[in-house]
Each structure stands twice: as C-alpha cells, then as structure tokens.
Design an enzyme around this catalytic site. Structure first.
Site, PDB file in Angstrom:
ATOM      1  N   ASP A  38       8.900  10.099 -52.753  1.00 39.18           N
ATOM      2  CA  ASP A  38      10.230   9.470 -52.633  1.00 39.18           C
ATOM      3  C   ASP A  38      10.255   8.006 -53.068  1.00 39.18           C
ATOM      4  O   ASP A  38       9.246   7.324 -53.075  1.00 39.18           O
ATOM      5  CB  ASP A  38      10.754   9.600 -51.188  1.00 39.18           C
ATOM      6  CG  ASP A  38       9.794   9.036 -50.158  1.00 39.18           C
ATOM      7  OD1 ASP A  38       8.567   9.076 -50.389  1.00 39.18           O
ATOM      8  OD2 ASP A  38      10.256   8.545 -49.108  1.00 39.18           O
ATOM      9  N   GLU A  78       8.536  10.049 -47.280  1.00 34.92           N
ATOM     10  CA  GLU A  78       7.536   9.254 -46.545  1.00 34.92           C
ATOM     11  C   GLU A  78       8.168   8.001 -45.968  1.00 34.92           C
ATOM     12  O   GLU A  78       7.791   7.527 -44.910  1.00 34.92           O
ATOM     13  CB  GLU A  78       6.359   8.881 -47.457  1.00 34.92           C
ATOM     14  CG  GLU A  78       5.141   8.322 -46.698  1.00 34.92           C
ATOM     15  CD  GLU A  78       5.301   6.911 -46.198  1.00 34.92           C
ATOM     16  OE1 GLU A  78       4.830   6.607 -45.088  1.00 34.92           O
ATOM     17  OE2 GLU A  78       5.904   6.077 -46.903  1.00 34.92           O
TER      18      GLU A  78
HETATM   19 ZN   LIG Z   1       6.646   2.185 -48.648  1.00 33.82          ZN
HETATM   20 ZN   LIG Z   2       4.331   3.985 -49.661  1.00 36.18          ZN
END
Ligand SMILES: [Zn+2]
Ligand SMILES: [Zn+2]
Length: 425
Positions: A98, A164
C-alpha cells in the site's frame, strides 16, 4: 598477488558463511525487471485496502510463473504458493503493497501524479514508505525461485499484504486480518521473513536487531471524573484538571522508576488533553488520549497494569474517579533470536559481513508483528539511500526517495534466506 588475495577472501567467505546457491545469472537477469515493476507501481500507487490494480499485476505475474495464486485475501491481498521439487518446511515471505496520502515532490520520470479521496478529502497518493520496492523485490524473488524449483527443499508462500499503513477507519485490514483469514495455515508456515527499505541507510547495507525490533503501539484513553464548582471555590468541588496533571506526572514515573530501560526502551506519551470551557469554572471531567510504545512483552504487561492502577488510585487520592482504557494497535516486531542466529550467515554472505550492521530498536511500529506472533520471524532493514548522498528524506514525506540500486540486495537476501532456511538440517 591481487588475484590470490581475492581468492583467499572468497575462500574465507565460503568457510565462514557457506557457499550460496550460485544464482548470480538469475539475479543479473531479474534486476531490470524489478526496477521496471517498481517504477510502474510507484507511478500508480494505491491507498490501504484499495490496492486493486497493484494486486492484479502481482497475481498476473505469479500466475505466469506457474505459482498457485489466491486473491482477495484481507480485501486486496495476494498469496502465492510455490512447491519446490523436494519436500520440506514452509517459508513465508511478505511484502506490503500500500501507498500513503502524500503528494510526491520528487522530479522523477516515474513520479506519482495520482490523487484519490481519503477521509472525505482529495489527496495526492505516493509510495512514500517504499512499499513499491518491497512489492517489486518479492515479485523478483518469486521469479528467481520459480525458475529454481530443484533447489527448493520445501514450499514458499509469497504474502503480498495490503494496508500495512492501517486500514481506513471502520475497516479491518493488514497483517492482522490476513492472519485471521488463515494466511499462515495450509500449508502451515514454519518461519517468515520480511524486509523494509530504508531511505537513510546506504544501498548495500542491511541493518537488523534480534528480539524487539520495532515497538508495540497501543493507544489509551483516560477519563477523569471530578465535581464541577465555581473557579473561585475549589474546596466545594473536585478538580479533574489538577487530577489529570498528577496522572500525567505519575505515568512518567512508570517509565523512569519502574521500567528496566537497560533492557529495552519504553514510551508513554499523552498526546491530547481536553477539559473545561471557561476561566472561572472548575469542570466536571477531563479526557486524555495518548500512546504507549514497548519492545518487550514483560515490560508491556507491567506498564499496562500499572497505568490502570495508577490512574485509578491517583484520582481517588484527590477525591475523584478515573479509568484508563488501553487498545492494541500493533504488536512487537519481535525477531526470534534463534532464527536470527541461524540466518545471519546468509545475510553476511549476500551483503558482506561489513555491510550487515546491528541497529538500535525503533519505537515506530510495523504490522509484520502479527505474523511474528504466530510463527518465528525475521524482519530486517535494507539500504535504499544513494551512497554519498548529503541529504536523505525520512519515510512518509513528499521528498522520500529510494535508489533503484538498493533492490538487488533485497532480492538476493530474500531468495537465499529462503533456500538456506529450507536446506537447514
Ligand atoms: Zn510507513
Ligand atoms: Zn512501511
């Protein structure tokens, strides 16, 4: 003479760290592809839980290699399973995919011009944490390993993880959801490896730490209840602002007087305090929110327990009441010390021992920790800064920049960690 020195050095490396699988030609061949993938992903970044096109590209690539692919894991995650020619254990390799709501300021031919909606606002989108490099590196590792199935004694699971940086409010996502959906099961994973590119570590360098590497992040909410009164007559009320001040003071003594800071670092930060409406009114209540960072499970438990006790008892001592609610955001990124010991020779071999450096713990957090809570894992940092650069920019900023040259070592490290782990007796 020079030649002899080189061969002696080579022999020394082999004796100390073992001989690698000799995939030099594979690495050479894959480098330009990895760079191309990275540029494409960098130019087309997608926010957490919205990585639709990125996931499509990954799935297409894995399928083209004959790898069994599962899509839609934890919304947009992609998982590939590659069986080696020989039976053995199962290794998982993870890359997060991401991007972030940051507007890129770099002048690159593959600069991101993408905008998107984030929490009701139109924002620029950028791979400002380097997850584009993680994705490209793991796509490269998949190709090298798929072309060398005869060298794999077991199975490799490729985990391309969304979100994440955290799913949008109200949504689940990331490593936690992947684990919940059974990503580490059937086939059951024996060990997991992950890396993070770093914009302030030179290309060619790997940094690591055994044990607590990145912190567990928790948030807390403290609610203090007093008794409202006129500001001129505090004796007729209970002042929640004064109680809050005592609580803030008390909380810091849990760190400075009760936490063994030579073991690991720990942090309590009150980030917001809200109370009162007017200069001459002692309000009824106060609320504080903040964050806790810990790198050791024992210390985490102690700090959590003592915060609750202290908040309640301090408030009581001043005639009020208070509660402390603590929520987990991310667990400790805990590198299994045995696994680190076992795999260090591999990193020394691929990077050269001078380039494999111990580092301090980081009080930032990483959701790779959720995989490590289930199975032994090793998460390390890979240099992405052009050597000799005077100024490098931190992650999550508009000027964040990673040198393509850093990715090759990532491909080698992940590939050889996998092969060596699966070949270990
Ligand atoms: Zn980051
Ligand atoms: Zn990262």
């Amino acid at each position: 003479m020079k030649k002899l020195c080189f061969s002696l050095a080579g022999l020394f490396t082999i004796l100390c760290y073992g001989q690698g699988p000799n995939l030099d030609k594979d690495y050479e061949k894959i480098e330009s592809k990895v760079i191309e993938w990275r540029h494409d992903i960098h130019q087309n970044p997608e926010l957490s839980n919205r990585e639709f096109k990125t996931a499509e590209k990954i799935a297409k690539h894995l399928k083209s290699l004959g790898i069994a692919v599962q899509t839609g894991v934890a919304h947009t995650g992609v998982v590939g399973v590659l069986k080696g020619n020989n039976p053995g254990k199962v290794v998982a390799l993870r890359a997060d995919i991401d991007a972030l709501p940051v507007t890129e300021r770099n002048d690159l031919p593959f600069k991101s011009e993408v905008t998107s909606e984030f929490l009701g606002e139109q924002v620029g989108v950028m791979h400002a944490c380097g997850h584009d490099t993680h994705t490209a590196i793991l796509m490269g590792v998949a190709e090298v390993l798929a072309n060398n199935k005869d060298k794999i004694n077991g199975t490799v699971k490729f985990i391309f993880q969304p979100a994440e940086e955290g799913p949008p409010p109200g949504e689940e996502g990331g490593a936690l959801l992947m684990v919940k959906e059974g990503v580490l099961k059937s086939p059951d994973v024996d060990a997991i490896f992950g890396l993070h590119i770093n914009s302030e570590t030179p290309v060619g360098v790997i940094r690591y730490k055994a044990g607590g590497t990145m912190a567990a992040a928790q948030s807390f909410t403290i609610k203090v209840k007093g008794k409202q009164s006129h500001g001129s007559q505090p004796w007729s009320g209970v002042d929640p602002i004064l109680i809050s001040a005592k609580i803030i003071d008390g909380l810091q003594t849990i760190i400075s007087r009760e936490s063994e800071l030579t073991n690991e670092a720990a942090v309590i930060t009150v980030g917001k305090i809200k109370s009162g409406v007017r200069f001459n009114i002692i309000p009824e209540s106060a609320e504080m929110i903040g964050t806790i960072r810990t790198l050791d499970y024992g210390m985490k438990d102690h700090i959590n327990k003592r915060m609750k006790e202290m908040v309640a008892t301090i408030a009581k001592a001043y005639g009020g009441e208070a509660t402390c609610e603590i929520k987990d955001a991310t667990d400790i990124t805990y590198n299994d010390p045995k696994l680190v010991d076992q795999m260090l020779p591999t990193l020394n071999r691929v990077a050269g021992s001078d380039n494999v450096q111990l580092q301090k713990a980081i009080t930032g957090a990483e959701d790779f920790s959720y995989f490590q809570r289930e199975v032994p894992g090793f998460f390390f940092f890979l240099g992405g800064m052009t050597p000799g650069t005077k100024e490098s920019f931190p992650h999550h900023t508009p000027d964040f920049l990673i040198d393509d040259a850093g990715m090759q070592l990532g491909v080698k490290a992940m590939t050889e960690l996998t092969l060596d782990y699966l070949s270990a007796k």
